[in-house]
Design a protein around this motif. Structure first.
Motif, PDB file in Angstrom:
ATOM      1  N   ALA A 121       0.850  -1.196   0.000  1.00 57.60           N
ATOM      2  CA  ALA A 121       0.000   0.000   0.000  1.00 57.60           C
ATOM      3  C   ALA A 121       0.881   1.241   0.000  1.00 57.60           C
ATOM      4  O   ALA A 121       1.755   1.397   0.849  1.00 57.60           O
ATOM      5  N   GLY A 122       0.654   2.121  -0.981  1.00 54.95           N
ATOM      6  CA  GLY A 122       1.372   3.380  -1.041  1.00 54.95           C
ATOM      7  C   GLY A 122       0.626   4.480  -0.310  1.00 54.95           C
ATOM      8  O   GLY A 122      -0.452   4.271   0.250  1.00 54.95           O
ATOM      9  N   LYS A 123       1.207   5.651  -0.350  1.00 56.45           N
ATOM     10  CA  LYS A 123       0.672   6.807   0.364  1.00 56.45           C
ATOM     11  C   LYS A 123      -0.067   7.725  -0.605  1.00 56.45           C
ATOM     12  O   LYS A 123       0.363   7.922  -1.738  1.00 56.45           O
ATOM     13  N   ILE A 124      -1.201   8.292  -0.158  1.00 57.27           N
ATOM     14  CA  ILE A 124      -1.988   9.219  -0.969  1.00 57.27           C
ATOM     15  C   ILE A 124      -1.961  10.592  -0.310  1.00 57.27           C
ATOM     16  O   ILE A 124      -2.463  10.768   0.795  1.00 57.27           O
ATOM     17  N   GLU A 125      -1.340  11.538  -1.000  1.00 56.96           N
ATOM     18  CA  GLU A 125      -1.319  12.921  -0.539  1.00 56.96           C
ATOM     19  C   GLU A 125      -2.314  13.728  -1.371  1.00 56.96           C
ATOM     20  O   GLU A 125      -2.761  13.281  -2.427  1.00 56.96           O
ATOM     21  N   TYR A 126      -2.635  14.928  -0.896  1.00 61.82           N
ATOM     22  CA  TYR A 126      -3.605  15.771  -1.593  1.00 61.82           C
ATOM     23  C   TYR A 126      -2.948  17.067  -2.042  1.00 61.82           C
ATOM     24  O   TYR A 126      -2.094  17.624  -1.341  1.00 61.82           O
ATOM     25  N   GLU A 127      -3.331  17.539  -3.235  1.00 58.92           N
ATOM     26  CA  GLU A 127      -2.788  18.777  -3.768  1.00 58.92           C
ATOM     27  C   GLU A 127      -3.893  19.586  -4.435  1.00 58.92           C
ATOM     28  O   GLU A 127      -4.985  19.088  -4.693  1.00 58.92           O
ATOM     29  N   GLY A 128      -3.591  20.841  -4.726  1.00 53.02           N
ATOM     30  CA  GLY A 128      -4.577  21.733  -5.332  1.00 53.02           C
ATOM     31  C   GLY A 128      -5.183  22.664  -4.294  1.00 53.02           C
ATOM     32  O   GLY A 128      -4.851  22.620  -3.114  1.00 53.02           O
ATOM     33  N   LYS A 129      -6.095  23.489  -4.756  1.00 52.07           N
ATOM     34  CA  LYS A 129      -6.728  24.472  -3.877  1.00 52.07           C
ATOM     35  C   LYS A 129      -7.530  23.786  -2.778  1.00 52.07           C
ATOM     36  O   LYS A 129      -8.222  22.805  -3.018  1.00 52.07           O
ATOM     37  N   SER A 130      -7.427  24.341  -1.587  1.00 49.25           N
ATOM     38  CA  SER A 130      -8.139  23.794  -0.438  1.00 49.25           C
ATOM     39  C   SER A 130      -9.128  24.822   0.094  1.00 49.25           C
ATOM     40  O   SER A 130      -8.999  26.021  -0.165  1.00 49.25           O
ATOM     41  N   ASN A 131     -10.139  24.358   0.806  1.00 49.68           N
ATOM     42  CA  ASN A 131     -11.042  25.245   1.548  1.00 49.68           C
ATOM     43  C   ASN A 131     -11.378  24.550   2.866  1.00 49.68           C
ATOM     44  O   ASN A 131     -10.813  23.510   3.201  1.00 49.68           O
ATOM     45  N   PHE A 132     -12.289  25.111   3.609  1.00 51.19           N
ATOM     46  CA  PHE A 132     -12.583  24.558   4.928  1.00 51.19           C
ATOM     47  C   PHE A 132     -13.180  23.154   4.823  1.00 51.19           C
ATOM     48  O   PHE A 132     -12.892  22.281   5.653  1.00 51.19           O
ATOM     49  N   VAL A 133     -13.993  22.916   3.791  1.00 53.41           N
ATOM     50  CA  VAL A 133     -14.597  21.592   3.603  1.00 53.41           C
ATOM     51  C   VAL A 133     -13.519  20.548   3.337  1.00 53.41           C
ATOM     52  O   VAL A 133     -13.529  19.459   3.924  1.00 53.41           O
ATOM     53  N   SER A 134     -12.584  20.873   2.447  1.00 59.58           N
ATOM     54  CA  SER A 134     -11.535  19.905   2.123  1.00 59.58           C
ATOM     55  C   SER A 134     -10.627  19.645   3.324  1.00 59.58           C
ATOM     56  O   SER A 134     -10.162  18.522   3.530  1.00 59.58           O
ATOM     57  N   LYS A 135     -10.395  20.673   4.139  1.00 52.38           N
ATOM     58  CA  LYS A 135      -9.600  20.474   5.355  1.00 52.38           C
ATOM     59  C   LYS A 135     -10.317  19.530   6.315  1.00 52.38           C
ATOM     60  O   LYS A 135      -9.689  18.650   6.923  1.00 52.38           O
ATOM     61  N   CYS A 136     -11.628  19.689   6.439  1.00 51.95           N
ATOM     62  CA  CYS A 136     -12.412  18.782   7.291  1.00 51.95           C
ATOM     63  C   CYS A 136     -12.385  17.360   6.741  1.00 51.95           C
ATOM     64  O   CYS A 136     -12.251  16.391   7.498  1.00 51.95           O
ATOM     65  N   TRP A 137     -12.515  17.245   5.417  1.00 57.02           N
ATOM     66  CA  TRP A 137     -12.526  15.934   4.767  1.00 57.02           C
ATOM     67  C   TRP A 137     -11.200  15.209   4.990  1.00 57.02           C
ATOM     68  O   TRP A 137     -11.168  14.013   5.286  1.00 57.02           O
ATOM     69  N   GLU A 138     -10.113  15.930   4.877  1.00 56.62           N
ATOM     70  CA  GLU A 138      -8.795  15.318   5.041  1.00 56.62           C
ATOM     71  C   GLU A 138      -8.498  14.966   6.497  1.00 56.62           C
ATOM     72  O   GLU A 138      -7.517  14.280   6.783  1.00 56.62           O
ATOM     73  N   ALA A 139      -9.335  15.435   7.406  1.00 59.95           N
ATOM     74  CA  ALA A 139      -9.195  15.059   8.819  1.00 59.95           C
ATOM     75  C   ALA A 139      -9.999  13.814   9.166  1.00 59.95           C
ATOM     76  O   ALA A 139      -9.916  13.316  10.285  1.00 59.95           O
ATOM     77  N   SER A 302      -3.505  20.902  14.855  1.00 60.66           N
ATOM     78  CA  SER A 302      -2.525  21.443  13.913  1.00 60.66           C
ATOM     79  C   SER A 302      -3.192  22.035  12.668  1.00 60.66           C
ATOM     80  O   SER A 302      -2.629  22.920  12.025  1.00 60.66           O
ATOM     81  N   LEU A 303      -4.382  21.557  12.344  1.00 58.26           N
ATOM     82  CA  LEU A 303      -5.095  22.027  11.148  1.00 58.26           C
ATOM     83  C   LEU A 303      -6.001  23.217  11.430  1.00 58.26           C
ATOM     84  O   LEU A 303      -6.139  24.105  10.581  1.00 58.26           O
ATOM     85  N   PHE A 304      -6.615  23.219  12.606  1.00 59.10           N
ATOM     86  CA  PHE A 304      -7.665  24.193  12.883  1.00 59.10           C
ATOM     87  C   PHE A 304      -7.343  25.000  14.146  1.00 59.10           C
ATOM     88  O   PHE A 304      -6.726  24.493  15.080  1.00 59.10           O
ATOM     89  N   LYS A 305      -7.823  26.224  14.133  1.00 61.10           N
ATOM     90  CA  LYS A 305      -7.743  27.047  15.330  1.00 61.10           C
ATOM     91  C   LYS A 305      -8.833  26.598  16.301  1.00 61.10           C
ATOM     92  O   LYS A 305      -9.858  26.052  15.882  1.00 61.10           O
ATOM     93  N   PRO A 306      -8.624  26.814  17.607  1.00 60.55           N
ATOM     94  CA  PRO A 306      -9.591  26.317  18.602  1.00 60.55           C
ATOM     95  C   PRO A 306     -11.036  26.727  18.326  1.00 60.55           C
ATOM     96  O   PRO A 306     -11.950  25.916  18.481  1.00 60.55           O
ATOM     97  N   TYR A 307     -11.243  27.983  17.909  1.00 59.93           N
ATOM     98  CA  TYR A 307     -12.620  28.438  17.681  1.00 59.93           C
ATOM     99  C   TYR A 307     -13.226  27.805  16.424  1.00 59.93           C
ATOM    100  O   TYR A 307     -14.441  27.844  16.223  1.00 59.93           O
ATOM    101  N   GLU A 308     -12.391  27.211  15.557  1.00 64.27           N
ATOM    102  CA  GLU A 308     -12.896  26.570  14.346  1.00 64.27           C
ATOM    103  C   GLU A 308     -13.416  25.161  14.602  1.00 64.27           C
ATOM    104  O   GLU A 308     -14.120  24.590  13.763  1.00 64.27           O
TER     105      GLU A 308
END
Length: 347
Positions: A121-139, A302-308
């Protein structure tokens, strides 16, 4: 690079012409003997420009390229067609919307110099423009497994996503292992579990990397629909692997409270009360279960600020509701009510 095994790269695709073109171009630059490679694109009945893109590439592509077109029967069927057409000793599955790291094939092939290796099994990284939804998805846990995050990562594991996953072809043939075409999601989990059930291990190789575009996962609608279908297929996995079920007591408690709320509200013939009470109970239950996990998880911090974190929880709550709704619909359809209180053990 003497002694490296030959590899068939199988790429199922459906209406991803532009992404497919970028992937095939990136494969031209991989660090691997070209005479030991073949690329098999299985077109699952695309209605976009995929046939034209492939016809142009077939004329001057520097690698051994095969193009197989089939009816729109799903990704599992497409992968099975790829296996049947593969002529090399190692089979590597890639999604059609990834870009290959130049050393992707080298690190897959290197593991197979050990004759006991069956799957990598290899590793899958993500690239391209991100937004709050994609940050949540990657978590989300299943994405963190793809990225080999240390919280979920294990050197040897029971399953891995098929967007960057290789197998020894002789083993698949000897064991007669193919993808279950009845599964839309989770077909890679099922496939891997049948491999590991024979006592073999999937080797994790963090240096074999592909880069996945964030284009679709920036959409809340797409992600919500995705987890809904994941929920439906979760039920099929629960039925197929009864020994991998885990009883969830809090779901039973939730169900009991919902019956109680419904009974009380029915006495007053007030439908709105049912809706509000149901929502509030799920809201509070999910709040304590999920938010507590976020607060103590270094990855989220590491991804989100506490209030987020409240907004993160709200989006993940929407996805959880969609996921559970998919499960409920499939359970009712199959008349397997006891599955309401179980979950599938993936690792």
């Amino acid at each position: 690079m003497m002694g490296l095994p030959s590899i068939s790269v199988i790429i199922p695709t459906y209406n991803r012409a532009s992404h497919l073109y970028k992937l095939l171009k990136s494969l031209c630059n991989v660090y691997y003997p070209k005479d030991r490679l073949e690329i098999i694109v299985v077109d699952d009945g695309s209605t976009d420009d995929t046939p034209n893109v492939m016809n142009k590439l077939l004329k001057n592509y520097p690698l051994n390229l095969k193009y197989v077109r089939s009816n729109h029967n799903g990704v599992a069927k497409a992968r099975n067609i790829g296996i049947q057409n593969a002529g090399k000793s190692i089979i590597l599955f890639l999604d059609s919307d990834v870009i290959c790291d130049p050393y992707l094939l080298y690190f897959h092939g290197l593991n197979y110099l050990h004759h006991e290796t069956i799957a990598v099994a290899g590793k899958i990284e993500y690239e391209g423009k991100s937004n709050f939804v994609s940050k949540c998805w990657e978590a989300m846990p299943w994405i963190r497994i793809q990225k080999m995050d240390k919280t979920f990562y294990k050197k040897h594991r029971l399953w891995a996503p098929s967007g960057n996953l290789s197998f020894r072809k002789a083993y698949l043939q000897n064991m007669n292992i193919m993808f279950d075409e009845s599964l839309v999601f989770g077909e890679d989990i099922d496939f891997c579990l049948r491999v590991t059930a024979k006592g073999f291990k999937i080797i994790s190789e963090p240096q074999a990397i592909v880069y996945h575009t964030r284009e679709r996962i920036r959409s809340l609608k797409y992600c919500t629909k995705n987890v809904f279908h994941r929920g439906k297929n979760e039920v099929l996995l629960l039925l197929k692997y009864p020994r991998r079920r885990r009883f969830k007591i809090y779901l039973l408690i939730t169900f009991a409270f919902l019956i109680l709320f419904s009974a009380i509200s029915s006495l007053f013939n007030f439908d709105l009360c049912k809706i509000i009470s149901t929502f509030l109970f799920f809201l509070n239950l999910d709040f304590f279960i999920q938010l507590r996990r976020y607060i103590h998880d270094e990855y989220y911090l590491s991804l989100f600020k506490p209030y987020e974190l409240i907004l993160v929880w709200l989006i993940s709550f929407i996805w959880r509701c969609s996921y559970e709704m998919g499960k409920i619909i499939e359970i009712i359809k199959l008349k397997k009510i006891t599955l309401l209180f179980t979950e599938f053990i993936y690792i």
